[in-house]
Design a protein around this motif. Structure first.
Motif: not given
Ligand SMILES: Nc1ncnc2c1ncn2[C@@H]1O[C@H](COP(=O)(O)OP(=O)(O)OP(=O)(O)O)[C@@H](O)[C@H]1O
Ligand SMILES: O=C(O)[C@@H](O)C(=O)CO
Length: 428
Positions: A170-179, A181-182, A184-188, A214-215
């Protein structure tokens, strides 16, 4: 001493690149050449160990086998997290090896999810919407499309990694990264629940890599170029430092061996030639015809080394390389040149060279093995991703060596490198 991070790098220049970023982020790092024998104790003064392999372009089963051996050893010395380092241009053969190695490491570690990002903004590698950019252009429009061993013609890393993996990617896109570490963790967690085994992660800046670092604190395995190393050491409380970058005083003669055919190296060789300094061109067709090209290169070097750095190079433009490959086969040409340059490097050391710059990952692997080096101490950075290192030669002398990735370094890299070593007490 606790080994926090155990790293497996798929080539030798990539290993020093990773070690360099870890050192700059405050860790004490030992770089080992190839996998230590089982039972070999871990280094006493290290927070991270990087094992340099030459597994990027081997058959996938071989890459998996050696990477699993590296993992076993790293776990035996207590590494808390594993970092699989590949190229910032995601260099892959048709069969991998990034996907197969990642999945084998996941199976061995019993983990169901990992991240993948080759982003290294300090060197112009950024990932956005899963697409890899090299400077201002997509990967598929960069010089990497002509790479002799791993031509990269698809910039969409989700599809590249999918084609090499059994697990969904899958993809963790920049919208998640810019928001942060938390997020990114949710997306994971979301991706994990949906059955994804890995995600390409967008990163366009060092801040993004710090967020990602950090994530992924709790993941047993991370996979990346060297960029993620900027963000991981802080998880154990390390802070950026220059203390780890001291090397012994340089001595001896200076030489450059270049088997890289990348765009940046072509520019660096042109720049070196424009200074009028001595340079010897290695022609693969003459090697294939049975001529003693290494012997000629060494006789040439012996005449000039006393006057300053000598360059021995097989670096050529993509058209010339293609034509040589058409006649000899790509793998055969690569092997012939690597073995010749490795012999040259050994001969140069016999002639008294103690400051050696090597260009190209595969080339560096062949040279370092031919010189019998078993470990490298990481010193000051010359350019992003390229440090000077010190190694003990089998006879006990110290060799200062730098392993330059094909597309790293400024145009004057070869001359700048020696100047940087002389001035290594000053800030990089
Ligand atoms: N003139 C040449 N003709 C054909 N093959 C060559 C020639 N010169 C070098 N090669 C081969 O091309 C390959 C270059 O790979 P290498 O990894 O050393 O450099 P690179 O790909 O530019 O660097 P990196 O992997 O660090 O980005 C080697 O196998 C080398 O032997
Ligand atoms: O990540 C990079 O680009 C380099 O460290 C490398 O692996 C080139 O061989």
């Amino acid at each position: 001493m606790t080994i926090r991070l155990g790293c497996i790098a798929d080539d030798f220049t990539g290993a020093t690149d990773l070690a360099n970023n870890l050192v700059r982020a405050g860790m004490r790092v030992v770089q080992l050449i190839d996998v230590p024998a089982p039972g070999t104790p871990g280094p006493v003064d290290a927070d991270a160990v990087v094992i340099a392999l030459k597994s990027r372009t081997t058959p996938a089963e071989e890459a998996v086998e050696v990477s699993l051996r590296a993992l076993d050893w790293l776990r035996s010395v207590g590494a808390e997290q594993i970092y699989f380092k590949y190229c910032s241009t995601f260099d892959s053969t048709r069969d991998g090896n990034i996907g197969p190695v990642t999945e084998a490491l996941m199976d061995a570690l019993g983990t169901d999810f990992t991240v993948a990002t080759p982003a290294f903004p300090d060197n112009g590698r950024t990932v956005f919407k899963g697409h890899l950019f090299v400077g201002d252009v997509l990967l598929s429009d960069s010089g990497m499309r002509h790479h002799p061993l791993t031509p990269m013609t698809d910039s969409n890393l989700v599809s590249v990694l999918r084609s090499q993996s059994a697990r969904p990617v899958g993809l963790i896109d920049h919208t998640a990264v810019a928001a942060g570490a938390d997020e990114v963790l949710d997306r994971i967690e979301e991706l994990r629940k949906e059955g994804f085994g890995a995600a390409i992660v967008d990163a366009v800046s060092n801040d993004d890599l710090v967020t990602l670092g950090a994530a992924v604190k709790g993941l047993p395995l991370v996979t990346a170029g060297s960029g993620l190393a900027i963000g991981l050491p802080a998880n154990w409380g390390f802070e950026p430092s220059r203390a780890a970058a001291g090397l012994p005083e340089p001595a001896g003669l200076q030489a450059v061996v270049s088997g890289s055919v990348s765009t940046a190296t072509n520019g660096q060789v042109r720049e070196f030639l424009s200074t009028g300094r001595p340079a010897f061109s290695v022609d693969p067709l003459r090697i294939a015809a049975g001529e003693d090209v290494a012997g000629e290169a060494l006789a040439f070097a012996a005449r000039h080394l006393a006057d300053g750095p000598v360059l021995v190079y097989s670096t050529e433009t993509p058209d010339t390389v293609k034509s040589v490959q058409g006649r000899l086969g790509a793998a055969e040409a690569g092997e012939l040149v690597e073995q010749t340059l490795a012999r040259v490097a050994r001969g140069l050391v016999d002639l008294g060279v103690r400051q050696l710059a090597v260009a190209g990952g595969e080339t560096s692997g062949a040279v370092v093995r031919a010189l019998g080096l078993t470990g490298l101490r990481i010193g000051p950075q010359i350019d992003p991703g390229v440090p000077w290192c010190a190694a003990a030669l089998p006879g006990g002398d110290t060799l200062h060596i730098t392993l330059k990735s094909g597309n790293f370094g400024g145009p004057g890299f070869f001359m700048d490198a020696f100047a940087r070593l002389t001035a290594s007490g000053e800030p990089a």
